[in-house]
Scaffold this active site. Sequence first.
Site, short mmCIF file in Angstrom:
data_model
loop_
_atom_site.label_atom_id
_atom_site.label_comp_id
_atom_site.label_asym_id
_atom_site.label_seq_id
_atom_site.Cartn_x
_atom_site.Cartn_y
_atom_site.Cartn_z
N ASN A 82 11.94 2.60 0.46
CA ASN A 82 12.46 2.76 1.83
C ASN A 82 12.75 1.37 2.35
O ASN A 82 11.83 0.63 2.71
CB ASN A 82 11.40 3.46 2.71
CG ASN A 82 11.79 3.47 4.17
OD1 ASN A 82 12.95 3.25 4.51
ND2 ASN A 82 10.82 3.74 5.05
N HIS A 92 9.73 10.03 9.31
CA HIS A 92 8.95 8.80 9.09
C HIS A 92 8.20 8.47 10.38
O HIS A 92 8.70 8.70 11.49
CB HIS A 92 9.89 7.65 8.71
CG HIS A 92 9.16 6.45 8.20
ND1 HIS A 92 8.53 5.57 9.06
CD2 HIS A 92 8.92 5.99 6.96
CE1 HIS A 92 7.95 4.62 8.34
NE2 HIS A 92 8.17 4.85 7.07
N GLY A 95 2.91 -0.86 6.33
CA GLY A 95 3.27 -2.23 6.67
C GLY A 95 2.11 -3.09 7.12
O GLY A 95 2.30 -4.19 7.64
C1 PEP Z 1 7.13 3.09 4.57
O1 PEP Z 1 7.71 2.53 5.49
O2 PEP Z 1 7.49 4.23 4.23
C2 PEP Z 1 6.06 2.37 3.89
C3 PEP Z 1 5.29 3.04 3.09
O3 PEP Z 1 5.96 1.03 4.17
P1 PEP Z 1 5.00 -0.04 3.44
O4 PEP Z 1 5.07 0.23 1.96
O5 PEP Z 1 5.61 -1.36 3.79
O6 PEP Z 1 3.64 0.15 3.99
#
Ligand code: PEP
Length: 246
Positions: A9, A93, A170
Amino acid sequence: MNSKLVVGNWKMHGSRASNDPLLAAVAGARPFGCAVAVCVPFPYFADVAAAWRGSELLWGAQDCSAHEQGAFTGEVSAAMLSEFGCRFVIVGHSERRQFHQESDQLVADKAKAALAKGVTPIVCVGESLAQREAGETEHVVKRQLSAVIHTLAHCAGEMVVAYEPVWAIGTGRTASPEQAQAVHAVLRTQLRAATAHADRMKILYGGSVKADNAGSLFAQPDIDGGLIGGASLNAEQFIAICHAAG
Ligand code: PEP
């Protein structure tokens, strides 16, 4: 190839200059032994389609409208995604639930609109830190998934589900493999009650997946792959995660 699926993503990241080497590096690291896709911002559809044409690598979008067409300025319909050869669309999301006030029902309607045009929705569910600490994780994810199951009805078996604890997205803070597996098992049980296809459906884990924790997460029985945010923008990390799923 096993039945795992790894989906990047990109969120609102990228540039035409930086996308090209990233897409080329991923293509050059094949074969992976699992299905691999990236969900990119709309303007990059043509570029990712061209870069990966003729390969088994897949791509998708990060949102779509619940409406078929009409006066919805700024929206993109599922039919438009399908026209470009888009295979997946992320719906629900947590960033869209949080920053765009998307409700469980709107997410479900988007998933339905996508499936109607042959685009597989990747339906995200997940609890906030406060909800986890209040012991509400199971209730929250079941409520979120339930709206989609009821709206898709006999087509529920065609979606992909992604469990993404909001506190892990994140943040660098990943759910432990055991914590993730426990929620995936709850979701699988819920899906089993709704569709005969539950055991072959994919339930992805997302939330700070990196090369060094991917293997232990993917080894869990109900974790069928990953939805990868930050690490999908780094060729070395993303390729290592894809190999860990293979
Ligand atoms: C996401 O935004 O779907 C996600 C899993 O982000 P990250 O891997 O950066 O935690």
